[in-house]
Design a protein around this motif. Structure first.
Motif, PDB file in Angstrom:
ATOM      1  N   PHE A 176       0.749  -1.206  -0.013  1.00 24.08           N
ATOM      2  CA  PHE A 176       0.127   0.051   0.226  1.00 24.08           C
ATOM      3  C   PHE A 176       1.015   1.328   0.062  1.00 24.08           C
ATOM      4  O   PHE A 176       0.600   2.356  -0.555  1.00 24.08           O
ATOM      5  N   MET A 177       1.868   1.100   0.832  1.00 25.59           N
ATOM      6  CA  MET A 177       2.584   2.462   0.710  1.00 25.59           C
ATOM      7  C   MET A 177       3.353   2.619  -0.562  1.00 25.59           C
ATOM      8  O   MET A 177       3.335   3.805  -0.975  1.00 25.59           O
ATOM      9  N   ALA A 178       3.947   1.579  -1.146  1.00 23.83           N
ATOM     10  CA  ALA A 178       4.791   1.672  -2.547  1.00 23.83           C
ATOM     11  C   ALA A 178       3.532   2.339  -3.403  1.00 23.83           C
ATOM     12  O   ALA A 178       3.974   3.182  -4.404  1.00 23.83           O
ATOM     13  N   PHE A 179       2.420   1.987  -3.506  1.00 16.83           N
ATOM     14  CA  PHE A 179       1.524   2.235  -4.209  1.00 16.83           C
ATOM     15  C   PHE A 179       0.971   3.674  -4.226  1.00 16.83           C
ATOM     16  O   PHE A 179       0.935   4.333  -4.785  1.00 16.83           O
ATOM     17  N   SER A 180       0.776   4.170  -2.818  1.00 13.55           N
ATOM     18  CA  SER A 180       0.465   5.448  -2.586  1.00 13.55           C
ATOM     19  C   SER A 180       1.180   6.553  -2.693  1.00 13.55           C
ATOM     20  O   SER A 180       0.857   7.551  -3.331  1.00 13.55           O
ATOM     21  N   VAL A 181       2.667   6.295  -2.692  1.00  6.44           N
ATOM     22  CA  VAL A 181       3.713   7.207  -3.030  1.00  6.44           C
ATOM     23  C   VAL A 181       3.469   7.668  -4.350  1.00  6.44           C
ATOM     24  O   VAL A 181       3.887   8.826  -4.704  1.00  6.44           O
ATOM     25  N   ASN A 182       3.361   6.655  -5.368  1.00  3.27           N
ATOM     26  CA  ASN A 182       3.448   6.812  -6.713  1.00  3.27           C
ATOM     27  C   ASN A 182       1.944   7.299  -7.003  1.00  3.27           C
ATOM     28  O   ASN A 182       1.915   7.976  -8.076  1.00  3.27           O
ATOM     29  N   ASN A 183       0.968   6.697  -6.387  1.00  2.00           N
ATOM     30  CA  ASN A 183      -0.459   6.976  -6.936  1.00  2.00           C
ATOM     31  C   ASN A 183      -0.651   8.537  -6.845  1.00  2.00           C
ATOM     32  O   ASN A 183      -1.485   9.016  -7.721  1.00  2.00           O
ATOM     33  N   ILE A 184       0.085   9.314  -5.941  1.00  4.62           N
ATOM     34  CA  ILE A 184      -0.250  10.726  -5.668  1.00  4.62           C
ATOM     35  C   ILE A 184       0.002  11.489  -6.886  1.00  4.62           C
ATOM     36  O   ILE A 184      -0.863  12.285  -7.382  1.00  4.62           O
ATOM     37  N   GLU A 185       0.915  10.877  -7.911  1.00  2.00           N
ATOM     38  CA  GLU A 185       1.213  11.525  -9.066  1.00  2.00           C
ATOM     39  C   GLU A 185       0.342  10.959 -10.187  1.00  2.00           C
ATOM     40  O   GLU A 185       0.115  11.712 -11.036  1.00  2.00           O
ATOM     41  N   HIS A 186       0.036   9.740 -10.388  1.00  2.00           N
ATOM     42  CA  HIS A 186      -0.562   9.076 -11.328  1.00  2.00           C
ATOM     43  C   HIS A 186      -2.185   9.847 -11.113  1.00  2.00           C
ATOM     44  O   HIS A 186      -2.623  10.069 -12.244  1.00  2.00           O
ATOM     45  N   LYS A 187      -2.736   9.788  -9.868  1.00  2.35           N
ATOM     46  CA  LYS A 187      -4.015  10.100  -9.813  1.00  2.35           C
ATOM     47  C   LYS A 187      -4.141  11.594 -10.240  1.00  2.35           C
ATOM     48  O   LYS A 187      -5.063  12.081 -10.747  1.00  2.35           O
ATOM     49  N   ASN A 188      -2.979  12.312 -10.016  1.00  2.00           N
ATOM     50  CA  ASN A 188      -3.747  13.914 -10.124  1.00  2.00           C
ATOM     51  C   ASN A 188      -2.739  14.216 -11.444  1.00  2.00           C
ATOM     52  O   ASN A 188      -2.724  15.402 -11.965  1.00  2.00           O
ATOM     53  N   ASP A 189      -2.257  13.278 -12.093  1.00  2.00           N
ATOM     54  CA  ASP A 189      -1.577  13.515 -13.551  1.00  2.00           C
ATOM     55  C   ASP A 189      -0.538  14.710 -13.291  1.00  2.00           C
ATOM     56  O   ASP A 189      -0.379  15.496 -14.000  1.00  2.00           O
ATOM     57  N   THR A 190       0.239  14.564 -12.124  1.00  3.87           N
ATOM     58  CA  THR A 190       1.315  15.406 -12.048  1.00  3.87           C
ATOM     59  C   THR A 190       3.005  14.853 -12.380  1.00  3.87           C
ATOM     60  O   THR A 190       3.860  15.492 -12.005  1.00  3.87           O
ATOM     61  N   TRP A 191       3.000  13.841 -12.796  1.00  3.65           N
ATOM     62  CA  TRP A 191       4.289  13.225 -13.346  1.00  3.65           C
ATOM     63  C   TRP A 191       4.889  14.086 -14.052  1.00  3.65           C
ATOM     64  O   TRP A 191       6.053  14.726 -13.850  1.00  3.65           O
ATOM     65  N   LYS A 192       4.217  14.916 -14.920  1.00  5.72           N
ATOM     66  CA  LYS A 192       4.792  15.811 -16.059  1.00  5.72           C
ATOM     67  C   LYS A 192       5.322  17.086 -15.322  1.00  5.72           C
ATOM     68  O   LYS A 192       6.325  17.599 -15.845  1.00  5.72           O
ATOM     69  N   THR A 193       4.613  17.547 -14.549  1.00  6.24           N
ATOM     70  CA  THR A 193       5.124  18.796 -13.881  1.00  6.24           C
ATOM     71  C   THR A 193       5.994  18.474 -13.009  1.00  6.24           C
ATOM     72  O   THR A 193       7.050  19.310 -12.724  1.00  6.24           O
ATOM     73  N   LEU A 194       6.477  17.301 -12.239  1.00  7.29           N
ATOM     74  CA  LEU A 194       7.376  16.944 -11.123  1.00  7.29           C
ATOM     75  C   LEU A 194       8.607  16.858 -12.160  1.00  7.29           C
ATOM     76  O   LEU A 194       9.717  17.229 -11.719  1.00  7.29           O
ATOM     77  N   PHE A 195       8.555  16.199 -13.306  1.00 10.84           N
ATOM     78  CA  PHE A 195       9.702  16.009 -14.120  1.00 10.84           C
ATOM     79  C   PHE A 195       9.954  17.256 -14.977  1.00 10.84           C
ATOM     80  O   PHE A 195      11.135  17.297 -15.470  1.00 10.84           O
ATOM     81  N   ALA A 196       9.048  18.154 -14.925  1.00 13.54           N
ATOM     82  CA  ALA A 196       9.507  19.472 -15.338  1.00 13.54           C
ATOM     83  C   ALA A 196      10.217  20.501 -14.612  1.00 13.54           C
ATOM     84  O   ALA A 196      10.356  21.453 -15.039  1.00 13.54           O
ATOM     85  N   GLN A 197      10.502  20.076 -13.406  1.00 16.16           N
ATOM     86  CA  GLN A 197      10.998  20.942 -12.577  1.00 16.16           C
ATOM     87  C   GLN A 197      12.471  20.808 -12.340  1.00 16.16           C
ATOM     88  O   GLN A 197      13.046  19.832 -12.989  1.00 16.16           O
ATOM     89  N   PRO A 198      13.379  21.794 -12.202  1.00 16.59           N
ATOM     90  CA  PRO A 198      14.762  21.764 -12.200  1.00 16.59           C
ATOM     91  C   PRO A 198      15.462  20.953 -11.340  1.00 16.59           C
ATOM     92  O   PRO A 198      15.847  21.350 -10.306  1.00 16.59           O
ATOM     93  N   LEU A 199      15.078  19.653 -11.184  1.00 15.70           N
ATOM     94  CA  LEU A 199      15.430  18.922 -10.175  1.00 15.70           C
ATOM     95  C   LEU A 199      16.070  17.557 -10.957  1.00 15.70           C
ATOM     96  O   LEU A 199      15.343  17.245 -11.991  1.00 15.70           O
ATOM     97  N   HIS A 200      16.847  16.923 -10.373  1.00 11.82           N
ATOM     98  CA  HIS A 200      17.468  15.643 -10.871  1.00 11.82           C
ATOM     99  C   HIS A 200      16.421  14.472 -10.856  1.00 11.82           C
ATOM    100  O   HIS A 200      15.952  14.549  -9.986  1.00 11.82           O
ATOM    101  N   LYS A 201      16.287  13.777 -11.996  1.00  6.79           N
ATOM    102  CA  LYS A 201      15.407  12.715 -12.058  1.00  6.79           C
ATOM    103  C   LYS A 201      15.821  11.748 -10.915  1.00  6.79           C
ATOM    104  O   LYS A 201      14.703  11.195 -10.194  1.00  6.79           O
ATOM    105  N   PHE A 202      16.723  11.636 -10.519  1.00 10.25           N
ATOM    106  CA  PHE A 202      17.183  10.531  -9.487  1.00 10.25           C
ATOM    107  C   PHE A 202      16.650  11.222  -8.269  1.00 10.25           C
ATOM    108  O   PHE A 202      16.234  10.383  -7.322  1.00 10.25           O
ATOM    109  N   SER A 203      16.981  12.090  -7.895  1.00  2.47           N
ATOM    110  CA  SER A 203      16.416  12.852  -6.690  1.00  2.47           C
ATOM    111  C   SER A 203      14.756  12.575  -6.454  1.00  2.47           C
ATOM    112  O   SER A 203      14.483  12.267  -5.366  1.00  2.47           O
ATOM    113  N   ILE A 204      14.113  12.915  -7.615  1.00  5.25           N
ATOM    114  CA  ILE A 204      12.651  12.854  -7.470  1.00  5.25           C
ATOM    115  C   ILE A 204      12.415  11.352  -7.140  1.00  5.25           C
ATOM    116  O   ILE A 204      11.690  11.039  -6.319  1.00  5.25           O
TER     117      ILE A 204
END
Lengths: 266, 302
Positions: free
Chosen positions: A79-107
């Motif tokens: 459930f934990m593994a699911f929920s930390v990823n699902n927060i991005e899937h559900k809100n369709d926020t992967w694209k904004t997260l990866f468009a931030q000036p942050l290393h992909k590894f850090s995210i």
């Protein structure tokens, strides 16, 4: 490093109002609370057994460990593994997260670390609350003899071992939840894995240690042998299943990063 | 130093075997509002995702402020604010919390969140759960999120989607203000020319992954040649006569003939010889296609 810290801070900020976050606090509170109230309500029956202090503690700790280790821990990790990823899937926020000036590894690493921290906090609370509620029971019912044995080292080692045994499951489920946005696929695979793990772990199959889902069960099975030891806390932490769990965790963590780099945000 | 905020050089991009972007050479001048136009499915969003490095482009094809995107990802992303498709908002957080979370990620002061809320007119709804926001409010929050880092370049993918006319005008004015007063560059995509023809300084028209037109809005208007529309009683006969006199007929209906407009004198000449040959001319007028039709024409031919 700053990138990782920032991402981790943001994970905490985003999750602090979600069930996943509170589950890591509520779950140990509820389970330990229920077991303790059972020991409170049925105190006469238990006292009549005249357990020595050490056995009383084992009996009491075993109640929480048994429920937690076999079924709840694997599902909690899933459930934990699911929920930390699902927060991005559900809100369709992967694209904004990866468009931030942050290393992909850090995210990626921040998400993994955050799930790891939640599991750690949950198990830490389990150990602490078991200890605290045991002494509370002693205070409420002085006839108990909880005060004649110190289980703190035993608890710490057990829960640490259980934590380490869950890392393999976490890494598998983390990748599954990263790839798939829905609940059913990672949950279904996790469910089948857990059942397989419980069976293979309990029948003592020679190669059970190769299935990460069996690691918590294997840890619990080994705990039964502890009673035979003269010094209860004298059991080794780094056993075969723990090493295997750590290897799985490390390999899959690295694999997950390559999936993240290749992940196209369509 | 490049004068372009965005420059792509012969960019190609495929999803599997399907070519989404073909030989695209965008040139977005600094300080411009670049209207990136095309019908749905033309490749606009894919291009924007490439510009954000969300989709990996081949090396040395995409340059932002003169820097190659794949080797300067973080430095470039620091200067870009974006709104891609529907705004990406955490529904369980309030509008303000969404902005604070972005401030955390960007390492900027949290007080910036209030500033942005005021800028996009969401101060009153700051503490409301953003999943309860209307589509227009979500869009504004998305724009606020894009602006929070004070970026030099803004990529806005259909930012007026779901906004009411007032909201559309506000966004328009905001875009003009950002470029004129704050010296920002904006690439704004849309499938409606009418929506951005009043704000855009430059236009790129894309269809089926290919850039069909790129230039200033004035250059686009120059493409739009005026016509002389002649309403006459006998269209068939008049057409033959007009062609005999050496004019090209652009369109012909039951009652009207259109020829390229050259000058007023020339229009008079046509009128005179039609009347001298016994035709009844009931109207003679100069027509110009609106940009919307021009846009349709450009995208239709591809």
């Amino acid at each position: 490093m700053r990138s990782l810290y920032i991402s981790l801070l943001s994970e905490f900020y985003k999750s602090r109002k979600t069930l996943a976050f509170w589950a890591s606090i509520l779950l140990p509170l509820i389970i330990c609370g229920l077991i303790s109230s059972g020991f409170y309500g049925g105190s006469e029956k238990i006292i009549n057994q005249h357990y020595p202090s050490m056995l009383l503690w084992l009996h009491y700790i075993g109640a929480a460990l048994g429920v937690m280790g076999v079924l709840i821990l694997p599902f909690y990790v899933i459930f934990m593994a699911f929920s930390v990823n699902n927060i991005e899937h559900k809100n369709d926020t992967w694209k904004t997260l990866f468009a931030q000036p942050l290393h992909k590894f850090s995210i990626y690493a921040a998400k993994y670390l955050f799930a790891l921290m939640l599991i750690f906090v949950c198990l830490l609370l389990f150990g602490t609350l078991t200890f605290a509620f045991g002494h509370l029971l002693q205070f409420l019912i002085p006839k108990y003899n909880f005060n004649q044995f110190d289980p703190s080292l035993l608890l710490a080692k057990f829960y640490l071992k259980l934590f380490l045994s869950s890392l393999g499951i976490l890494s598998i489920q983390f990748i599954l939840s990263l790839i798939w946005g829905d609940f059913l696929k990672p949950m279904g695979i996790g469910f089948i894995g857990t059942i397989m793990g419980i069976i293979t772990g309990n029948v003592g199959w020679k190669y059970a240690y190769l299935i990460p889902y069996s690691h918590p069960s294997l840890v619990l099975n080994s705990s039964k042998a502890v009673k035979k030891l003269t010094n209860l806390s004298d059991f080794p932490i780094f056993t075969q299943e723990i090493y295997t769990s750590l290897v799985y965790a490390a390999v899959l963590f690295i694999l997950g990063y390559f999936i993240v780099i290749k992940k196209s945000i369509k | 130093m490049s004068n372009f905020a965005i420059e792509t050089v012969g960019l190609n991009f495929n999803f599997g075997r399907q070519a989404i972007v073909k030989d695209l050479s965008l040139q977005v001048p600094k300080g411009s509002i670049y209207g990136f136009l095309g019908p749905n499915g033309a490749g606009k969003t894919t291009t924007i995702k490439i510009l954000l490095n969300l989709l990996k482009s081949p090396a040395d094809r995409v340059f932002i402020f003169g820097k190659e995107i794949n080797s300067n990802r973080i430095a470039i992303l620091k200067r870009i604010g974006s709104l891609v498709e529907q705004p990406a908002i955490y529904g369980h957080l309030s509008g303000k919390e969404n902005l604070i979370n972005r401030c955390l990620l960007l390492g900027i002061k949290k007080s910036k969140a209030d500033e942005m809320l005021a800028l996009v007119g969401l101060t009153d709804a700051a503490d409301k759960k953003s999943s309860k926001y209307s589509l227009g409010m979500k869009q504004r929050l998305g724009i606020g999120l894009a602006l929070v880092s004070d970026p030099k370049l803004l990529l806005l993918d259909e930012p007026t989607n779901g906004l009411d006319p007032n909201g559309i005008i506000e966004i328009r004015n905001l875009m003009i203000e950002l470029t004129t007063k704050h010296n920002k560059t904006i690439l704004v995509s849309s499938h409606l020319l009418a929506e951005i023809e009043r704000t855009a300084t430059h236009v790129g028209i894309i269809n089926k992954g290919q850039l069909l037109f790129q230039g200033t809005i004035q250059e686009l208007q120059l493409l739009n040649k005026p016509l002389l529309e002649i309403e006459v009683n006998n269209v068939a006969g008049a057409s033959i006569l007009i062609q005999e006199k050496g004019y090209e007929i652009v369109t012909k209906t039951d009652s009207k003939i259109s020829v390229p407009f050259v000058s007023k004198t020339e229009s008079g000449t046509i009128n005179t010889f039609l009347i001298q040959n016994g035709f009844t001319v009931t109207s003679l007028s100069q027509q110009r296609k609106d940009l919307e039709n021009l846009f349709l024409d450009i995208t239709k031919t591809n």
